[in-house]
Scaffold this active site. Structure first.
Site, short mmCIF file in Angstrom:
data_model
loop_
_atom_site.label_atom_id
_atom_site.label_comp_id
_atom_site.label_asym_id
_atom_site.label_seq_id
_atom_site.Cartn_x
_atom_site.Cartn_y
_atom_site.Cartn_z
N THR A 70 24.99 -8.48 62.80
CA THR A 70 24.55 -7.33 63.53
C THR A 70 24.13 -5.97 62.78
OG1 THR A 70 26.17 -8.09 65.15
CG2 THR A 70 25.58 -5.78 65.42
N CYS A 326 28.41 -12.99 72.75
CA CYS A 326 28.68 -11.55 72.92
C CYS A 326 28.23 -11.10 74.31
CB CYS A 326 27.51 -11.04 71.96
SG CYS A 326 27.50 -11.30 70.33
C1 LIG Z 1 21.08 -14.85 66.78
C2 LIG Z 1 21.95 -13.87 66.01
N1 LIG Z 1 21.87 -12.64 65.62
C3 LIG Z 1 22.96 -11.96 65.28
C4 LIG Z 1 24.10 -12.26 65.49
C5 LIG Z 1 25.27 -11.10 65.07
O1 LIG Z 1 25.97 -11.66 63.97
P1 LIG Z 1 27.43 -11.15 63.64
O2 LIG Z 1 28.34 -11.87 64.71
O3 LIG Z 1 27.85 -11.29 62.09
O4 LIG Z 1 27.39 -9.74 63.74
C6 LIG Z 1 24.41 -13.48 66.20
C7 LIG Z 1 25.93 -13.68 66.66
O5 LIG Z 1 26.16 -14.57 67.50
C8 LIG Z 1 23.45 -14.14 66.58
O6 LIG Z 1 23.84 -15.36 66.90
#
Ligand SMILES: Cc1ncc(COP(=O)(O)O)c(C=O)c1O
Length: 387
Positions: A70, A326
């Site tokens: 993120t 999420c």
């Molecule tokens: C495609 C994608 N991008 C970004 C993220 C975010 O990553 P993080 O959980 O390390 O913040 C995720 C998490 O589910 C994801 O699947």
């Protein structure tokens, strides 16, 4: 218990856990300190940077550690847009991005940037001619994910990167959180300017990730302070996390091709079993070995609710998810499936089954057998309720 929610997160490799505890205990110096404990920590961070750089076909100076995917996505998109807004005010992404990209674009749209959200076809893939059509002299950024987190569809990253070379003003960012360490991608070959990754999707620790940023690209940093990470991301580095990310990268890449072949065979068997045993099941995304990630399966059971299915499978000791982790607590239908043209009924009845390196063939087949028990029961209950 059978854990098949590896696209949400993965259990850490035992070797990574050992690395985390060893580094926490023995290497607690601040990498910016001048004494020997600081130097030891700094050395670990630099070794890890090399490992990540190699996995991406980049150089260590181009790897910046972040708190995860993120942050890397926010840092790249906001950082590029703020830095280069003088060159143009148009930015492009797709309808199927993870919220950590998509919501940044909607935020920037509210701030006055012109945003194009590229459509996808019925398997969830964008088309180069749509991207070409959308490009203008004002376009400063194109952001396209590598592997989709809900359906596993792989985007044509190399073709996009090569095509974008005709537009020197436009930088290319790729969210590779779901593919890093699983599906090879060379930032050099694909002409990528920025790429995000995260450790916890590949059996590494949570709260650590990285942003690849091509040498010639500068960004406005999101986090300002002591100037760590070449001034692009201040804050004392998470040394155990960084070492854990490097260890997970090494372990993920070892035997990668063999594992991907295995996943593809298991995915094919799973889908055959489910489709043979159940009526009205839809398999979403691209099922071809190059078009879809072999470790992600997305199914819809029109008429049912994803949440009900997830809980019914949990009763059978099988853990899967509805949409992405999420957004799974959010009642709305999946934006990704809707963009692929699925009806509201199909987009609110999907589940995602995702494999990790601890998954065995029996796990995935047990999930198929559990679905074959659970779905007809739920359909029966729904019929009685309707009467
Ligand atoms: C495609 C994608 N991008 C970004 C993220 C975010 O990553 P993080 O959980 O390390 O913040 C995720 C998490 O589910 C994801 O699947």
């Amino acid at each position: 218990m059978i854990y098949l929610d590896n696209s949400a997160t993965t259990p850490v490799y035992p070797e990574v856990l050992k690395m985390l505890t060893d580094v926490t205990e023995q290497c607690y110096g601040n990498p910016s300190s001048l004494h020997h404990l600081g130097v030891k920590a700094e050395r670990l961070v630099e070794q890890a940077r090399k490992v990540v750089a190699e996995a991406l076909d980049s150089t260590p100076q181009e790897v910046l550690f972040t708190s995860g995917g993120t942050e890397a996505n926010n840092m790249a998109i906001r950082g590029i847009v703020e830095q280069y807004q003088g060159r143009g005010q148009h930015i492009i992404t797709t309808m199927v991005e993870h919220p950590s990209v998509f919501e940044v674009f909607t935020y920037l749209e509210k701030k006055g940037f012109r945003v194009t959200y590229l459509p996808v076809d019925k398997v969830g893939r964008i088309h180069l001619h749509d991207l070409k059509k959308a490009m203008t002299d004002e376009t400063i950024l194109v952001s396209v994910m590598h592997v989709n987190n809900e359906v596993g569809t792989v985007q044509p990253i190399e073709e996009i990167g090569v095509m974008l070379e005709q537009y020197p003003k436009a930088l290319f960012h790729v969210d590779a959180v779901q593919s890093y360490g699983k599906i090879p991608l060379s930032v050099r070959k694909a002409k990528i300017d920025a790429l995000s990754l995260s450790a916890h999707k590949l059996h590494g620790p949570k709260g650590i990730g990285a942003l690849y940023l091509r040498k010639q690209v500068t960004i406005k940093p999101l986090i300002i302070g002591g100037g760590q990470e070449s001034g692009m991301r201040s804050g004392t580095q998470n040394v155990p996390g960084i070492a854990g990310l490097a260890k997970a990268t090494i372990l993920a890449i070892e035997g990668q091709a063999r594992r991907m072949n295995q996943f593809q065979q298991w995915k094919d068997r799973f889908i055959k079993e489910v489709v043979d045993k159940l009526d009205h099941v839809m398999v979403n995304g691209d099922q071809t070995p190059v078009g879809g990630a072999p470790y992600i399966i997305n199914l819809s059971f029109p008429g049912m609710k994803s949440e009900v299915l997830v809980h019914a499978l949990e009763q059978e000791h099988v853990l899967v998810s509805s949409k992405s982790a999420c957004s799974s607590k959010n009642e709305k239908s999946s934006r990704v499936l809707s963009a692929m043209g699925l009806s509201n009924e199909a987009a609110t009845s999907s589940i995602r089954v995702s494999m990790g390196y601890q998954t065995e063939e029996q796990d995935i087949m047990d999930c198929a057998y559990a679905l074959a028990r659970v779905v007809p029961n739920l359909q029966q209950v729904m019929k009685v309720r309707r009467k």
